[in-house]
Structure formats: C-alpha cells, structure tokens
Design an enzyme around this catalytic site. Structure first.
Site, PDB file in Angstrom:
ATOM      1  N   ILE A  85      -7.631 -32.327  31.076  1.00  0.00           N
ATOM      2  CA  ILE A  85      -6.686 -33.379  30.203  1.00  0.00           C
ATOM      3  C   ILE A  85      -5.183 -33.076  30.078  1.00  0.00           C
ATOM      4  O   ILE A  85      -4.587 -34.139  30.629  1.00  0.00           O
ATOM      5  CB  ILE A  85      -7.093 -33.942  29.244  1.00  0.00           C
ATOM      6  CG1 ILE A  85      -8.655 -34.766  29.017  1.00  0.00           C
ATOM      7  CG2 ILE A  85      -6.867 -34.243  28.159  1.00  0.00           C
ATOM      8  CD1 ILE A  85     -10.182 -34.546  28.090  1.00  0.00           C
ATOM      9  N   VAL A  87      -2.619 -20.014  22.688  1.00  0.00           N
ATOM     10  CA  VAL A  87      -2.637 -20.582  21.529  1.00  0.00           C
ATOM     11  C   VAL A  87      -3.276 -19.576  19.741  1.00  0.00           C
ATOM     12  O   VAL A  87      -2.460 -19.954  19.004  1.00  0.00           O
ATOM     13  CB  VAL A  87      -2.879 -21.969  20.845  1.00  0.00           C
ATOM     14  CG1 VAL A  87      -2.379 -22.779  22.535  1.00  0.00           C
ATOM     15  CG2 VAL A  87      -4.220 -22.376  21.487  1.00  0.00           C
ATOM     16  N   LYS A 132     -23.736 -24.440  21.880  1.00  0.00           N
ATOM     17  CA  LYS A 132     -25.581 -23.512  20.952  1.00  0.00           C
ATOM     18  C   LYS A 132     -25.843 -24.491  19.948  1.00  0.00           C
ATOM     19  O   LYS A 132     -25.579 -25.336  19.616  1.00  0.00           O
ATOM     20  CB  LYS A 132     -25.903 -22.798  20.627  1.00  0.00           C
ATOM     21  CG  LYS A 132     -25.551 -21.106  21.472  1.00  0.00           C
ATOM     22  CD  LYS A 132     -26.914 -21.119  22.875  1.00  0.00           C
ATOM     23  CE  LYS A 132     -26.311 -20.088  23.664  1.00  0.00           C
ATOM     24  NZ  LYS A 132     -27.974 -20.629  24.003  1.00  0.00           N
ATOM     25  N   LEU A 182     -27.799 -24.897  15.921  1.00  0.00           N
ATOM     26  CA  LEU A 182     -27.459 -23.968  15.327  1.00  0.00           C
ATOM     27  C   LEU A 182     -28.477 -23.052  15.265  1.00  0.00           C
ATOM     28  O   LEU A 182     -27.881 -21.759  14.747  1.00  0.00           O
ATOM     29  CB  LEU A 182     -27.011 -24.580  14.034  1.00  0.00           C
ATOM     30  CG  LEU A 182     -26.148 -24.222  12.810  1.00  0.00           C
ATOM     31  CD1 LEU A 182     -25.362 -24.153  12.793  1.00  0.00           C
ATOM     32  CD2 LEU A 182     -26.447 -25.263  11.344  1.00  0.00           C
ATOM     33  N   ALA A 183     -29.788 -23.439  15.246  1.00  0.00           N
ATOM     34  CA  ALA A 183     -30.491 -22.100  14.791  1.00  0.00           C
ATOM     35  C   ALA A 183     -29.849 -20.663  15.541  1.00  0.00           C
ATOM     36  O   ALA A 183     -30.688 -19.490  16.123  1.00  0.00           O
ATOM     37  CB  ALA A 183     -31.466 -22.437  15.494  1.00  0.00           C
ATOM     38  N   ASN A 184     -29.642 -21.180  17.220  1.00  0.00           N
ATOM     39  CA  ASN A 184     -29.029 -19.556  18.048  1.00  0.00           C
ATOM     40  C   ASN A 184     -27.468 -19.860  18.326  1.00  0.00           C
ATOM     41  O   ASN A 184     -27.791 -19.199  19.010  1.00  0.00           O
ATOM     42  CB  ASN A 184     -29.460 -20.833  19.417  1.00  0.00           C
ATOM     43  CG  ASN A 184     -31.065 -20.944  19.883  1.00  0.00           C
ATOM     44  OD1 ASN A 184     -32.071 -19.818  19.030  1.00  0.00           O
ATOM     45  ND2 ASN A 184     -31.410 -21.902  20.241  1.00  0.00           N
ATOM     46  N   TYR A 221     -18.325 -27.303  17.651  1.00  0.00           N
ATOM     47  CA  TYR A 221     -16.955 -28.073  17.831  1.00  0.00           C
ATOM     48  C   TYR A 221     -16.787 -29.116  17.450  1.00  0.00           C
ATOM     49  O   TYR A 221     -16.145 -29.286  16.715  1.00  0.00           O
ATOM     50  CB  TYR A 221     -17.634 -28.724  19.478  1.00  0.00           C
ATOM     51  CG  TYR A 221     -16.917 -28.747  20.419  1.00  0.00           C
ATOM     52  CD1 TYR A 221     -15.582 -28.459  21.053  1.00  0.00           C
ATOM     53  CD2 TYR A 221     -16.960 -30.453  20.531  1.00  0.00           C
ATOM     54  CE1 TYR A 221     -14.877 -29.747  21.787  1.00  0.00           C
ATOM     55  CE2 TYR A 221     -15.965 -31.527  21.171  1.00  0.00           C
ATOM     56  CZ  TYR A 221     -15.003 -30.354  21.939  1.00  0.00           C
ATOM     57  OH  TYR A 221     -14.277 -31.152  22.728  1.00  0.00           O
TER      58      TYR A 221
END
Ligand code: NAD
Length: 459
Positions: free
Chosen positions: A231, A274, A307, A309-311, A365
């Site tokens: 992008i 950045v 991932k 959340l548990a991992n 994310y």
C-alpha cells in the site's frame, strides 16, 4: 497477488456458470482515470433542498448532464439525494422511492450519494470542532439517522461495481462548503472505487474546491512511511502522479526496493525505522533541507504478528504496538511542535477494519489500529489550530503481501465478504488517501474512512 475467481467470472463461460449456480459475481471496478473520471450517464439530483441545488450547480460546472427527475432519463450514471432538510422519518420515503425507480437505469460503476445532516451524537464531526446538533428534536434526529440506514442498505443491494456513500454536513456548515463539493467529487470519482456504504462528515467550511482534480496535491511536499512495497508504494506513486513531491521512507532492510522507487521518482529515499525515537526529527531534517517545508505525511508503516491471545507473547505484542501506533504518536508530537510545516499540514494514518471491529487472532494489531482511530480524533483539534487536518483510512481486505500470508481458504472468504464481493487493491487505499490529503478535504478532520467495499466485518 491476483484474484483468479474475479477473472474467471468475468470470462464468457465463467459468467454463465456463476449466474447459474448463484455464485458471487464481482466485476472489475471503475477506477480513477485522469480526464475521464465520472460515471457514464446522467446525474439525477433528487430532493428539493438547498444542498441538492448546490450539488446540481457543482455537477453542471463539471459539464455533467444533470436531471431533477427520473422521468425521460435512459442511462443514469449517478443519483444524488438531498436529505439535509428531512425533519421526520415520514419524509424519507419520497426520495428513496424515486431512487428505486432509477436503479434499473443505473450504469455499471455508477454512484448513489446521499447528502444529509448528522443525527444527535452520531458523526457530528465534534473532533474538528464543528457546530454540534444539541437542539435536535427526536423526530429530526430519527430522520437524519434514517437516511444513514437507507444509504447503508442501498450500498448492500447494488451490483455491477455501483457504490453508495454519504456526505454528512455538520450543523452550521454551509451546504456548498468546499469539502461538500470535494466529498461529492470524490464519491463520484474512480478514486473511491472500493469505498462503499461509508460517510464523510464535513465539519467546517475550510478547504478549496477550486483545485485541479487530476492533480489534487500539486506542489505539495509529502512523506510516506513503509513505502518500499504494498500500500505504501502505491500511496507514494499515486501522490506523485497527483502532483506531489513524495519522499519514501522504509527500514534499511527494504533499502533496495526503496532506492529503486526513489530513483524512479527522482527524490531522495530515507532509510529509517519509524520506531527510532528521533524518527520525526530525521524526517523533518531531510525534507526541510531539500524542500524547505513538509506539507503531507502518511503513516503507513505497519506490521502484523498474529496469534490467538492465549498464545500471544510479549515480543509479538510490543513490536506491533511500537510500529503501528507508538511511532505515529511520537512522530506527530515532533511534527506539531515544528515550525517547518506548510500552511495547511495534512496527515493520514493507516488504521484497519480490525481496529473498527476487532479480529480473531489480532488482539495486538486491533489494539494498535483502534488506537490509531483514537489518536486521530484527539489530534484533530491540535492540527486544526495550525490550519491542517488529520484523518485515518481503515482498509478492509486489500490484495497485498500482508494478506497473502492469510491461509488460502480464509483468504477466499475474506475477499468475498463485502458488498463488492472482492478484495481492494493497494491503489484503492492510495486514492482515498490522496483525496484526504488534498485541500478539497480541508473541512474533513478527525475521521476514519473505511476503504473496505462495505466489508461485513464490523459493518
Ligand atoms: P506490507 O507488509 O506489504 O508493507 C509494509 C511496509 O512497511 C513494508 O515495506 C515494511 O518494510 C514497512 N515497515 C514495517 N515496519 C517498519 C518500520 N518499523 N519502519 C519503517 N517501515 C516499516 O503491508 P501493507 O499491506 O502494504 O500495509 C500497509 C499498511 O496498511 C499497514 O499499516 C497495514 O497495517 C495497513 N492495512 C493493510 C491491510 C491489507 O489488507 N493489506 C488492511 C488493513 C490495514
């Protein structure tokens, strides 16, 4: 990455097969073409309000064939519906049913655009310091939000690459404000090909609708981060084709691609992470030494470390937050404290539909991208004080290296789950960003525009 299904259903046999089996039939979208960027056919302006009159005037000035009734029109390119003066839900049906009578005449790649005022507490453009709508009666507020419901449903019913989007004109803002004209032009144009079922709020009378629409950022000096591919590369190319001088920024690891792009555009490349605490200053130093000032910034650099959340682990969490949101906060702080910005500085930040609706396996994310939406709303008044704007775009499924990593079956499903039944292209995001960076969008501030084909995810 190519969408082979889209190619298949647009071939002779594939078209018949898809129709017989009731399969999705995405079409190739009408994208921006300099000099020929309007829908094919007459433009119908429905509703008797002043906003409709103002829109008709703009459309005539663009040499379009403008009609005020659906009768005696064979080929309709676009329908503009003025709901700005609706005072009760009972008034919504007339123009909607008039639209209904025109829909069969709407050409592929056509447009439906509503003009309306924001309902109480919803999309009032408060972030831009726009006049509020505190005194609205429940009936007026109901009518205004009803118009939003109509638009979103129409967008879902359209086929043939037709899109439907709305302009919300904040109370106190003139119906012929420059960014009302700008937003209408953007929605008519191929620049909005993958924007569907969305609204832009015009929060004030700033902006300039007298620009060269083929080169809306002419003479501006811009920086795009994460510009080596995907992008960001398209944003760089599109801004350059639209008249700006664009300095691409990316990590040293992407140096080869970055240099190639910069050489092609005859600009210096900036190899920079950045997340570097001095990133903002390094950008300003390079750009001002060479060009004297900085006008436009696109915070595009972003990563995923998906991932459940548990991992999830600390490193995956921290890297996503650092690149996708902390860098933007830190760079903006440096930019806003600087004396080296142009007279109308504009920033666009990359969010994501994951930041709007959340996404399985993407807590880190989604935190970063929802954070971008919050950042933009709060930075809007700060940059408005300097004559500028900041907005976000939230792409849905875009064909890129990032989405190529999604497992094949899930990728196919993600592509089709939107009103246009296909993924967007990087250029679709780039064109929306180009509009938001132009002075035609000077009255649009603090908002998040989804470029997602009206993705069902978080609809
Ligand atoms: P991409 O992975 O193809 O490209 C990202 C670019 O950013 C790369 O060139 C990379 O080197 C650069 N980059 C990464 N970390 C950096 C850092 N620390 N400093 C400088 N540059 C860095 O991604 P893309 O698909 O082109 O996505 C671009 C933006 O759009 C991202 O912010 C992404 O989150 C967002 N987005 C993408 C999609 C999609 O479907 N592709 C959807 C929603 C949002």
């Amino acid at each position: 990455m190519t969408d082979t299904y889209l190619d298949m259903v647009n071939s002779g046999l594939g078209k018949q097969l898809a129709s017989k089996l009731g399969l999705p039939r995405p079409v190739t979208l009408r994208r921006f073409k300099a000099g020929a960027d309007f829908p094919d056919g007459s433009v119908l302006v429905l509703g008797k309000g002043r906003a409709g009159d103002a829109a008709a005037k703009d459309l005539l000035a663009w040499n379009l064939d403008v009609r005020r009734t659906a009768q005696d029109v064979d080929r309709v390119g676009a329908v503009v519906i003025d709901y700005t003066e609706a005072e009760s839900p009972a008034q919504l049906g007339g123009p909607a049913l008039e639209l209904a009578s025109a829909l069969r005449k709407l050409r592929p790649g056509g447009r439906v655009i509503t003009l309306s005022r924001p309902a109480l507490g919803i999309g009032t453009g408060a972030a831009s310091g726009a006049a509020g709508s505190e005194a609205l009666s429940p009936a007026v507020s109901a009518a205004r939000q009803g118009a939003v419901g109509i638009l979103r449903s129409v967008a879902q019913e359209m086929r043939g690459g037709v899109t439907a989007n709305g302009v919300l004109i904040a109370d106190g803002v003139a119906v012929d404000a420059p960014s009302v004209t700008g937003a209408i032009r953007f929605f008519l144009s191929g620049r909005s090909a993958y924007v569907d079922g969305q609204f832009l709020t015009v929060g004030d009378d700033r902006g300039d609708a007298g620009l060269d629409w083929d080169h809306p950022v002419a003479g501006k000096v811009a920086v795009v981060t994460g510009a080596a591919r995907g992008i960001g590369e398209q944003v760089t190319r599109t801004l350059a084709a639209s008249g700006a001088t664009v300095i691409p920024v990316d990590v040293p690891m992407a140096g080869d691609a970055l240099t190639k792009l910069a050489n092609e555009l005859r600009v210096p490349a900036l190899q920079l992470d950045v997340t570097d605490p001095q990133a903002g200053q390094k950008i300003l130093d390079l750009v001002t030494a060479r060009y004297g000032r900085l006008d436009l910034v696109v915070h595009n650099a972003g990563i995923t470390r998906d991932k459940m959340l548990a991992n999830m682990d600390q490193a995956k969490w921290d890297s996503v937050i650092a690149v996708n949101i902390e860098s933007q906060l830190r760079i903006n702080e440096t930019l806003l404290a600087s004396e080296d910005l142009g007279a109308a500085p504009r920033i666009v930040c990359l969010a994501s539909t994951s930041g709007v609706a959340g996404n399985r396996g993407q807590t880190n994310y989604a935190a970063s991208k929802a954070g971008v939406i919050g950042l933009v709303a709060a930075t809007a008044p700060l940059i408005a004080a300097k004559g500028g704007t900041i907005n976000a775009v939230a792409p849905g499924f875009i064909e890129s290296d990032m989405t190529a990593k999604i497992p094949a079956a899930r990728r196919q499903i993600s592509r089709r789950l939107n009103s246009l039944q296909q993924g967007g292209l990087p250029v679709d995001v780039a064109q929306a960003i180009t509009f938001l960076l132009s002075d035609a969008a000077g009255g649009i501030n603090g908002q998040t525009l989804r470029v997602c084909g009206q993705s069902l995810v978080g609809a």
